[in-house]
Structure formats: structure tokens, C-alpha cells
Design an enzyme around this catalytic site. Sequence first.
Site, mmCIF file in Angstrom:
data_model
loop_
_atom_site.group_PDB
_atom_site.id
_atom_site.type_symbol
_atom_site.label_atom_id
_atom_site.label_comp_id
_atom_site.label_asym_id
_atom_site.label_seq_id
_atom_site.Cartn_x
_atom_site.Cartn_y
_atom_site.Cartn_z
ATOM 1 N N GLU A 1 0.808 -1.067 0.172
ATOM 2 C CA GLU A 1 0.009 0.008 -0.194
ATOM 3 C C GLU A 1 0.662 1.238 0.042
ATOM 4 O OE1 GLU A 1 -2.602 2.356 -0.642
ATOM 5 O OE2 GLU A 1 -3.402 0.115 -0.170
ATOM 6 N N GLU B 1 1.280 6.472 -7.258
ATOM 7 C CA GLU B 1 0.157 7.596 -7.111
ATOM 8 C C GLU B 1 0.684 9.024 -7.113
ATOM 9 O OE1 GLU B 1 -3.191 6.588 -4.829
ATOM 10 O OE2 GLU B 1 -3.706 4.859 -5.894
#
Length: 109
Positions: A50, A57
Site C-alpha cells: 500500500e 500514485e
Amino acid sequence: GIKRAWKTEAAVRQEFVLALILVPIALCIAQSITQFAIMLITLFIVVITELLNTSIEYVVDRIGSERHDLSGAAKDIASAAVFFSLAQVVCVWGSIILFNLGLFSLPLF
């Protein structure tokens, strides 16, 4: 990095909290230090994946706000990695739970 990810990303907070909840459960479920270590490693993999997804991102968003197929693909692939890390938690934890209940066994070679 962890502080920033915690502040800005709900998924990071959710997976950290999930890991914190599951560690004590692993202590109760595991019947050996090996089982506990394997269960703990799966949780670390989710958090690590994550964090890497979040960093990908950020980089894609930093490069530009215009839509591009490769930018979307990078984000989608990173999200798929998170999905598979979560799926491996379910598979590993499920196998250990079923094994400990005597409902699953592996042949020894």
C-alpha cells in the site's frame, strides 16, 4: 513518509488499523512461532504494498494532471498489487486457520 501517507491516504490508515487488529488475533490463532511469523509477514506485505502504491500514485500525479493511458495503467497495476497482497492474507490466514482446526492438511514429501 509514513506520517504523510497516514495523513493523506485513507487506505493506508485502514490497512495499518487492520494490521494492528489482526496481530493480537494472530497471537491467539497461531499454534507455533512459524505460523505467527508467516501471519505477521503477510500483514507487513499489505502495508508495504500500500505504501508503494501510494508513492506510485504521488509520482504519477506529480508528473501531470492530464489523462494518459500509461499513467492510468501505472495506478491500476499498483492497485492490483495491493489487491493481491490482501488476497494472500486471506489465503495464508485461511489455510492456517483450517489447518489448525484439522480441516486442511498438506501431504509431507
